[in-house]
Design an enzyme around this catalytic site. Sequence first.
Site, PDB file in Angstrom:
ATOM      1  N   GLU A  36     -10.142   6.914 -74.471  1.00  0.00           N
ATOM      2  CA  GLU A  36     -11.224   7.354 -75.256  1.00  0.00           C
ATOM      3  C   GLU A  36     -11.058   8.295 -76.087  1.00  0.00           C
ATOM      4  OE1 GLU A  36     -13.691   8.593 -71.597  1.00  0.00           O
ATOM      5  OE2 GLU A  36     -14.602   6.708 -71.301  1.00  0.00           O
ATOM      6  N   ASP A  47     -15.571   1.847 -64.294  1.00  0.00           N
ATOM      7  CA  ASP A  47     -15.956   3.413 -64.170  1.00  0.00           C
ATOM      8  C   ASP A  47     -16.393   3.516 -62.761  1.00  0.00           C
ATOM      9  OD1 ASP A  47     -15.989   5.876 -64.900  1.00  0.00           O
ATOM     10  OD2 ASP A  47     -16.970   5.478 -66.926  1.00  0.00           O
ATOM     11  N   GLU A 100     -22.832  10.610 -61.926  1.00  0.00           N
ATOM     12  CA  GLU A 100     -22.802  10.088 -63.311  1.00  0.00           C
ATOM     13  C   GLU A 100     -23.614   8.877 -63.337  1.00  0.00           C
ATOM     14  OE1 GLU A 100     -19.220   9.626 -65.439  1.00  0.00           O
ATOM     15  OE2 GLU A 100     -20.193   8.701 -67.226  1.00  0.00           O
TER      16      GLU A 100
END
Lengths: 656, 656
Positions: free
Chosen positions: A257, A330, A358
Amino acid sequence: MTTKQFLLSTFFLLMAGWSTANAEDGSRLWLRLDNVSNPTTITGVKGTAMTELQTYWQGSPVVLKRQKGLAKDGYTIKSQGDKIVIAAANDAGLLYGAYHLLRLQQTGNTTTSLDISEKPFYDLRILNHWDNPDGTCERGFAGKSIFLNPNPERLKMYARANASVGINGTVLNNVNAKPEALSTASLEKAKSIADQLRPYGIRVYLSINFASPIKVGGLPTADPLDKKVVGWWKEKVNEIYKLIPDFGGFLVKANSEGEPGPQDFGRTHADGANMLAGVLKPHKGIVMWRAFVYAPQSPDRANQAYLEFMPLDGQFADNVIIQIKNGPVDFQPREPYSPLFTAMQKTQMMVEFQLTQEYLGAANHLVYLAPMWQEFFSFVKPSSLRAMAGVANIGDDINWCGHHFAQANWYAFGRAAWNPALTPKEIADEWLAQTFTDNPSFVSTVSQLMLDSREAAVSYMMPLGIHHIFAGVHHYGPEPWYSPKGLRADWTPPYYHKADAVGLGFNRTLTGSANVKQYPEALCQLYNDINTCPENLLTWFHHVPWNHKMKSGRTFWDELCHKYDDGVHETRRFLAMWDAMQSYVDAQRFSEVQRKLRIQTRDSEWWRDACLLYFQTFSHRPIPQDVEHPVHNLDEMMNFRIPISMYENPQCGYNK
Amino acid sequence: MTTKQFLLSTFFLLMAGWSTANAEDGSRLWLRLDNVSNPTTITGVKGTAMTELQTYWQGSPVVLKRQKGLAKDGYTIKSQGDKIVIAAANDAGLLYGAYHLLRLQQTGNTTTSLDISEKPFYDLRILNHWDNPDGTCERGFAGKSIFLNPNPERLKMYARANASVGINGTVLNNVNAKPEALSTASLEKAKSIADQLRPYGIRVYLSINFASPIKVGGLPTADPLDKKVVGWWKEKVNEIYKLIPDFGGFLVKANSEGEPGPQDFGRTHADGANMLAGVLKPHKGIVMWRAFVYAPQSPDRANQAYLEFMPLDGQFADNVIIQIKNGPVDFQPREPYSPLFTAMQKTQMMVEFQLTQEYLGAANHLVYLAPMWQEFFSFVKPSSLRAMAGVANIGDDINWCGHHFAQANWYAFGRAAWNPALTPKEIADEWLAQTFTDNPSFVSTVSQLMLDSREAAVSYMMPLGIHHIFAGVHHYGPEPWYSPKGLRADWTPPYYHKADAVGLGFNRTLTGSANVKQYPEALCQLYNDINTCPENLLTWFHHVPWNHKMKSGRTFWDELCHKYDDGVHETRRFLAMWDAMQSYVDAQRFSEVQRKLRIQTRDSEWWRDACLLYFQTFSHRPIPQDVEHPVHNLDEMMNFRIPISMYENPQCGYNK
């Protein structure tokens, strides 16, 4: 009573609550121990264990003794005459024994003669804080970083809470690490925190930016094979250990990322990790090297970690542990396990769970995560791992985690890292008894609510293998349509759900991305066939036709509608269950949890409506008559965005 | 399809819809007749009936003939050989016959040989527009007044729609009448409207301000026994009849909610009404004098009309009709009938129904009112009344009424005033067949939805006799707590619900306000006893203890919770029923109705949550486990107000 009278009386009731010295505001977590007025005699080894027992223990006299032959951090607790003897090989073991005793006191289990022997399953039980130098917490939903301006009392409570569940390490800063994490000022702050945590058996670790030699050291390169680079790291590590003699080591997010890494210099992950490991080795430090890597051009992000790391299997130094997220993409509500775990045979691995929600409603939804971890461990043998890491859900909110029930995930992480064989129910029961009350009616009802909560979240968010259809950036709420122009495809939901006129889902079979091949042969075959693939992973592995016949006899489309609606009904059930618990819970926490459950219920309708109405634009099929029909409008939901960053918890979702 | 593509395609679909010449936007109401390309031969009496048949009739040739001996406005329709003969005593009768024939054509009932004989039950079938000179419509939820800048095409459509259901009168302006309604300019405008409505058999009426002699005429008084005042009225009435020879008369709201009236001058309602009646009599005009009166100091507003009007029974002139709202308080979702209807024996009476949904979700909720009127007529014999008035729900919105289904209430009012024996189902069926499609699946499903809609609204708004707990001023949504300081008590919900620690409801028994005594003895006894009082009126007549045992076996509190929750489930059922009708309905109206039903469903949850959580602050009882628990927070709902006046329809309720 007039409106004014009513409002005034409400106001005074609230004020009364606020001014109570021992208000149940969640700040005491599961350690709701009152100082004893008449301390029991505690003899033997001095230290934190002794202090804790002197302050809180209400039972028979306790002897603390050191005993060789016991496992590191392990302990025994035995009744001997009118005394209780806690024995351990080290101070941490004594402390864990002391907390075990206090846990028995809080859960009302101190009447029997004690003969307990415990040792941790994993040596390393580590929290990962994604805290930034400016005090924001990435994916943090409970205020600012507790490390921004550390309050000694709060830090002590943090240490006690961790030690009480066996957590023995903490990474102080975000894996997206700023180079300044290694500045001298920053290291001195880390030293101060380490000094405060040390008495509780907790080591500190730091996330590092791989380009630090350039950005902090002023070198022209950060090539791990460059001698000057290695020299710089040696010097920096020496500086750290001078300040923090028991420093734990580094956590590294490299070439992921946008973060720098060894590949930027033509080197491999192994080159990078091993260089740092070599520098840390003389100090007994370790490197936790993350396998969370993926590239925008990849046709299947789920394949990436395996493709990059499998060729390196066996090449990592013995103080390197590869830290792998539990799922291949994820931290989704449900993913299959990451196939790296069963593929890599010659590499030390640890799992990274995410405690902060999240992808699970942030600090607004009650989702108890232990069942998710149990599911993971049903595929990945605990003994195949070296350690467990949990991304912390802790901030400076009074109740630490934003949602009172989010504390349970912190608690459960420690307990599961100590003993992965503990069932989610065992952990929930003991957490509830300590955090609220050990009344059996309360514990049995709310424990069931907790145990059902994760599957409910899957149902109302992403049933049947759907994944990553979250709102852009902040990941709160549904945006299966999110696809801003120019954004890399693998950051948009359509990349994952691939809805079209035929059906829904990502073909990861042998005719698709062949992701199934990364799994052991038996699983590969199971997942590859749409008729044997578990339905809870169906659209993860298959592009499922809308009219595919499900085990229920329904079409896939109808089943999807039912699943979303089931999720809504589950949240309503939770709300009613909680409402029935009012007499067992203090007013403040009862009301705060009730408000959160109401948000969750409204959010579940939002999820259902947004996903079904959006997918319906592809399926062109009616919503079955025996499920509730959407009450929101697709265009209005598509025009709605919560104006928050990735560092905040929203006040509420689509509806106030 | 990307998001952008999706949005674009949606946009073009909408554009396509908008640009279609014959888009189904609701503007044609139930008269969705296409001009025939090959007109049938229509012979006989020339006039509107002939024009309508020439334009729209697709069947056999029709003969229109005048025939003595038939009732005013009545008609016969008979097949004679290959012709159809419509006979009537007057032009209006021919027109009604023509519309009857067209209705048969639209509902697919033209195959059999015709032998129809019809006459209206009431001579006077009158709409009351609450339209103000500035174009606002009090309690109007469909835009501005159609009389503000009358569009001749729209006015013609309005006239046709009214005539098609037999409505033969319309009061052009608000009962809260501005004096300027009688200005010359205003009267000339009324003349223009009257001229356009006359060909459709519709007379115009005006609401007048009783103080007009002072405010328009400049006199020092409006005392009805003052000769100058009488003279002024004579002159004014002469002026009106010169402009409008068939002017119908006056509607008067006097000494009510601050409007002036004869009591201001020490005279009675009879004095005032009879004076005006005397002036109108030579012109064959009538006075409709409203009985909607109540005083702030009254301990029970429901008693007031009876107390003021019963002593005047028998004193009103023969061209005065007392216009009484169907319920004794206001147009609530459910009230008992106004006891004046059975008490007054020597007075001409008419009922005032409210078509506009002031207390029934405005133009957002689907509530079909015919069942409410049927309930009224089960207590009040239609033959005991002289006429029917309906407060119009008509504005300049494209679809006339804001909600497509609100058109049904306009339609049903006309049909019920023509024949009160028509069942709500008969009216709904024929309205649906004309307005949407005569497909039997569609008609039977949606007719059931309509028939169930009023009871559902009662359940989610005000079950078990609860009344007037609406939001202040605009009356949209729940505000049982509404009680601004200094506001007269009878304008606040607590005056009506009287919730306290004991229970809920207004004691109107013999131990309370004795309102029950205004009813016939048998009903008085029935209502007076909490054990015989119909449960759907329980808190209207009784202060019901929270633990009162209901017929279901539940406590009153539990029953209340169930009723509110039933209402929510009903709205969800309606939404699913409508969604299943997609294939039968044009896209625009399908989607517009769906959006409204979604608002209604969300609003029903708002009602349930607000009322139950507020009343729970008095009952201190838990919400039963077998109903859904509130998902909104009381304090947040109490802090919410929709920023609209009494002239607007809100975009939505508590939630978007």
